[in-house]
Scaffold this motif. Structure first.
Motif, PDB file in Angstrom:
ATOM      1  N   MET A  28       0.809  -1.344  -0.087  1.00  0.00           N
ATOM      2  CA  MET A  28      -0.100   0.136  -0.213  1.00  0.00           C
ATOM      3  C   MET A  28       0.761   1.292   0.051  1.00  0.00           C
ATOM      4  SD  MET A  28      -3.254  -0.901   2.240  1.00  0.00           S
ATOM      5  CE  MET A  28      -2.341  -1.277   3.955  1.00  0.00           C
ATOM      6  N   VAL A  29       1.961   1.307   0.341  1.00  0.00           N
ATOM      7  CA  VAL A  29       2.900   2.641   0.604  1.00  0.00           C
ATOM      8  C   VAL A  29       3.506   2.896  -0.727  1.00  0.00           C
ATOM      9  CG1 VAL A  29       3.468   2.154   3.005  1.00  0.00           C
ATOM     10  CG2 VAL A  29       4.774   1.200   1.444  1.00  0.00           C
ATOM     11  N   ARG A  30       3.270   2.324  -1.790  1.00  0.00           N
ATOM     12  CA  ARG A  30       3.655   2.608  -3.057  1.00  0.00           C
ATOM     13  C   ARG A  30       3.511   4.086  -3.267  1.00  0.00           C
ATOM     14  NH1 ARG A  30       2.494  -0.409  -8.873  1.00  0.00           N
ATOM     15  NH2 ARG A  30       3.864   1.142 -10.309  1.00  0.00           N
ATOM     16  N   GLU A  76       9.442   9.263   2.964  1.00  0.00           N
ATOM     17  CA  GLU A  76       9.765   8.972   4.277  1.00  0.00           C
ATOM     18  C   GLU A  76       8.997   7.696   4.837  1.00  0.00           C
ATOM     19  OE1 GLU A  76      10.141  10.881   8.706  1.00  0.00           O
ATOM     20  OE2 GLU A  76       9.775  12.162   6.971  1.00  0.00           O
ATOM     21  N   LYS A  77       7.700   7.724   4.708  1.00  0.00           N
ATOM     22  CA  LYS A  77       6.813   6.666   5.222  1.00  0.00           C
ATOM     23  C   LYS A  77       7.234   5.439   4.331  1.00  0.00           C
ATOM     24  CE  LYS A  77       3.062   4.539   6.804  1.00  0.00           C
ATOM     25  NZ  LYS A  77       2.948   4.108   8.107  1.00  0.00           N
ATOM     26  N   ARG A  78       7.369   5.477   3.054  1.00  0.00           N
ATOM     27  CA  ARG A  78       7.745   4.272   2.267  1.00  0.00           C
ATOM     28  C   ARG A  78       9.050   3.838   2.728  1.00  0.00           C
ATOM     29  NH1 ARG A  78       7.123   6.881  -2.242  1.00  0.00           N
ATOM     30  NH2 ARG A  78       9.240   7.136  -2.866  1.00  0.00           N
ATOM     31  N   LEU A  79       9.892   4.473   2.949  1.00  0.00           N
ATOM     32  CA  LEU A  79      11.462   4.179   3.511  1.00  0.00           C
ATOM     33  C   LEU A  79      11.450   3.478   4.627  1.00  0.00           C
ATOM     34  CD1 LEU A  79      13.736   6.676   2.033  1.00  0.00           C
ATOM     35  CD2 LEU A  79      13.233   4.643   1.007  1.00  0.00           C
ATOM     36  N   ARG A  80      10.552   3.850   5.795  1.00  0.00           N
ATOM     37  CA  ARG A  80      10.282   3.169   6.913  1.00  0.00           C
ATOM     38  C   ARG A  80       9.611   2.138   7.144  1.00  0.00           C
ATOM     39  NH1 ARG A  80       6.627   3.211  10.695  1.00  0.00           N
ATOM     40  NH2 ARG A  80       5.043   4.554   9.701  1.00  0.00           N
ATOM     41  N   VAL A  81       8.736   1.969   6.376  1.00  0.00           N
ATOM     42  CA  VAL A  81       7.968   0.542   6.284  1.00  0.00           C
ATOM     43  C   VAL A  81       9.046  -0.510   5.682  1.00  0.00           C
ATOM     44  CG1 VAL A  81       6.181  -0.777   5.211  1.00  0.00           C
ATOM     45  CG2 VAL A  81       5.607   1.605   6.343  1.00  0.00           C
ATOM     46  N   ALA A  82       9.807  -0.061   4.367  1.00  0.00           N
ATOM     47  CA  ALA A  82      10.412  -0.994   3.644  1.00  0.00           C
ATOM     48  C   ALA A  82      11.645  -1.206   4.412  1.00  0.00           C
ATOM     49  CB  ALA A  82      10.847  -0.193   2.558  1.00  0.00           C
ATOM     50  N   ARG A  83      12.172  -0.478   5.211  1.00  0.00           N
ATOM     51  CA  ARG A  83      13.403  -0.801   6.221  1.00  0.00           C
ATOM     52  C   ARG A  83      12.922  -1.888   7.232  1.00  0.00           C
ATOM     53  NH1 ARG A  83      18.675  -0.208   5.234  1.00  0.00           N
ATOM     54  NH2 ARG A  83      18.539  -2.315   5.712  1.00  0.00           N
ATOM     55  N   GLU A  84      11.893  -1.663   7.833  1.00  0.00           N
ATOM     56  CA  GLU A  84      11.259  -2.633   8.901  1.00  0.00           C
ATOM     57  C   GLU A  84      11.179  -4.007   8.098  1.00  0.00           C
ATOM     58  OE1 GLU A  84       7.711  -2.948  12.092  1.00  0.00           O
ATOM     59  OE2 GLU A  84       7.292  -2.170  10.165  1.00  0.00           O
ATOM     60  N   SER A  90      10.726  -4.077  -0.792  1.00  0.00           N
ATOM     61  CA  SER A  90      11.519  -3.243  -0.021  1.00  0.00           C
ATOM     62  C   SER A  90      12.621  -3.034  -0.670  1.00  0.00           C
ATOM     63  CB  SER A  90      12.144  -4.163   1.117  1.00  0.00           C
ATOM     64  OG  SER A  90      11.066  -4.656   1.972  1.00  0.00           O
ATOM     65  N   PHE A  91      13.320  -3.730  -1.559  1.00  0.00           N
ATOM     66  CA  PHE A  91      14.681  -3.165  -2.288  1.00  0.00           C
ATOM     67  C   PHE A  91      14.242  -2.268  -3.377  1.00  0.00           C
ATOM     68  CE2 PHE A  91      17.404  -4.513  -6.180  1.00  0.00           C
ATOM     69  CZ  PHE A  91      18.452  -3.746  -5.635  1.00  0.00           C
ATOM     70  N   ARG A  92      13.123  -2.235  -3.994  1.00  0.00           N
ATOM     71  CA  ARG A  92      12.513  -1.339  -4.741  1.00  0.00           C
ATOM     72  C   ARG A  92      12.238   0.027  -4.111  1.00  0.00           C
ATOM     73  NH1 ARG A  92       6.837  -1.712  -8.054  1.00  0.00           N
ATOM     74  NH2 ARG A  92       7.044   0.298  -9.259  1.00  0.00           N
ATOM     75  N   TYR A  93      11.919   0.248  -2.882  1.00  0.00           N
ATOM     76  CA  TYR A  93      11.586   1.395  -2.238  1.00  0.00           C
ATOM     77  C   TYR A  93      12.950   2.049  -1.804  1.00  0.00           C
ATOM     78  CZ  TYR A  93       6.767   0.139  -2.270  1.00  0.00           C
ATOM     79  OH  TYR A  93       5.490  -0.327  -2.727  1.00  0.00           O
ATOM     80  N   LEU A  94      13.840   1.067  -1.149  1.00  0.00           N
ATOM     81  CA  LEU A  94      15.251   1.358  -0.582  1.00  0.00           C
ATOM     82  C   LEU A  94      16.329   1.866  -1.577  1.00  0.00           C
ATOM     83  CD1 LEU A  94      15.248  -1.254   2.506  1.00  0.00           C
ATOM     84  CD2 LEU A  94      14.985   1.173   2.607  1.00  0.00           C
ATOM     85  N   GLN A  95      16.225   1.202  -2.747  1.00  0.00           N
ATOM     86  CA  GLN A  95      17.230   1.200  -3.618  1.00  0.00           C
ATOM     87  C   GLN A  95      16.708   1.449  -5.182  1.00  0.00           C
ATOM     88  OE1 GLN A  95      20.808  -0.317  -1.195  1.00  0.00           O
ATOM     89  NE2 GLN A  95      21.139  -0.700  -3.203  1.00  0.00           N
TER      90      GLN A  95
END
Length: 270
Positions: free
Chosen positions: A145-147, A152-160, A185-190
């Motif tokens: 859903m965070v797409r 900031e929200k996207r990265l926080r959820v992806a990191r967790e 997660s990889f898509r959002y983080l990198q």
């Protein structure tokens, strides 16, 4: 197949009541999805995993409890202590994982002994594997859903999810979800690395799919010749994060990663 269809329907109706009550009170749901919407998505994830149907009412009602639309005491009175205990366990797990995962910027793919110890501690605190399954389903839905959420929200959820829940899915043997959680997660983080590999995979998709199909059919023919039955043979493309991780580990580029396919054979024990 559901063992107690009436209980599941009751849970859906209760979640819908909570959703409608929240909307009537002017409640704005995250990502435009209310208690029932998210509960049903969690239920679908669990059904795809072949989870025991007993945990579905807890999954359906979890978001309503988390959003304060219904209390655990009310859940226990209406649905029994088992459902209430599962939801309480998921809430406790969420609180623990949040405390274990402060804002962290470690490099993906690197081993982190402290994180591994934290994950082991989290698993040790969960005395019912069904709790972990519900939480993984919930985080899977959150990550999907965070797409379109703020970065900031996207990265926080992806990191967790990357640090805690993808490895937990691996520990529980949930391969199909592990791959999705790692890739999203990889898509959002990198994002740049993800897009580069995704583009190159798309360019080779037809050749890759044809190769997998040919190998699967060849293996089926060999198993039939040997009189081995029943069996199941399937194939898939290696997922994006695992390709990137291999490129980093071996210091090679995409063109040198040949094993971007995997084939699995399941046969009965002799």
């Amino acid at each position: 197949p559901v063992r107690d269809r009436a209980l599941l329907e009751q849970a859906c109706e209760r979640a819908e009541q909570c959703q409608l009550a929240g909307e009537a009170a002017g409640r704005v749901w995250p990502y435009g999805k209310g208690c029932l919407d998210i509960g049903l998505e969690m239920g679908e994830v669990l059904v795809d995993l072949g989870a025991d149907s007993d945990i579905l009412p807890a999954a359906i009602l979890y978001r309503a409890v988390r959003e304060g639309q219904i209390t655990l005491l009310e859940v226990e009175k209406e649905f029994g202590p088992d459902v209430a205990n599962l939801i309480e366990g998921v809430l406790r797990m969420a609180a623990i994982s949040t405390s274990l995962n402060p804002t962290r910027k470690a490099v993906l793919g690197q081993q982190d002994g402290q994180l591994d110890n934290m994950r082991k501690m989290l698993v040790a605190m969960v005395d019912d594997v069904r709790v972990a399954l519900i939480k993984i389903a919930e985080r899977t839905c959150a990550l999907r859903m965070v797409r379109d959420a703020p970065r900031e929200k996207r990265l926080r959820v992806a990191r967790e999810v990357f640090d805690i829940y993808a490895p937990l899915a691996h520990r529980l043997g949930i391969g199909q979800l592990k791959w999705e959680l790692e890739d999203l997660s990889f898509r959002y983080l990198q994002e740049d690395d993800y897009k580069a590999i995704a583009k190159q995979l798309a360019e080779k998709r037809l050749d890759r799919d044809r190769y997998i199909h040919d190998v699967v059919e060849t293996l089926k023919g060999l198993l039939d010749q040997q009189g081995i039955a029943p069996y199941d043979v399937d194939g898939r493309a290696k997922h994006i994060y695992s390709i990137w991780r291999k490129m980093q580990r071996k210091h090679i580029d995409f063109s040198q990663v040949y094993d971007v396919r995997a084939v699995r054979i399941l046969v009965p024990e002799v």
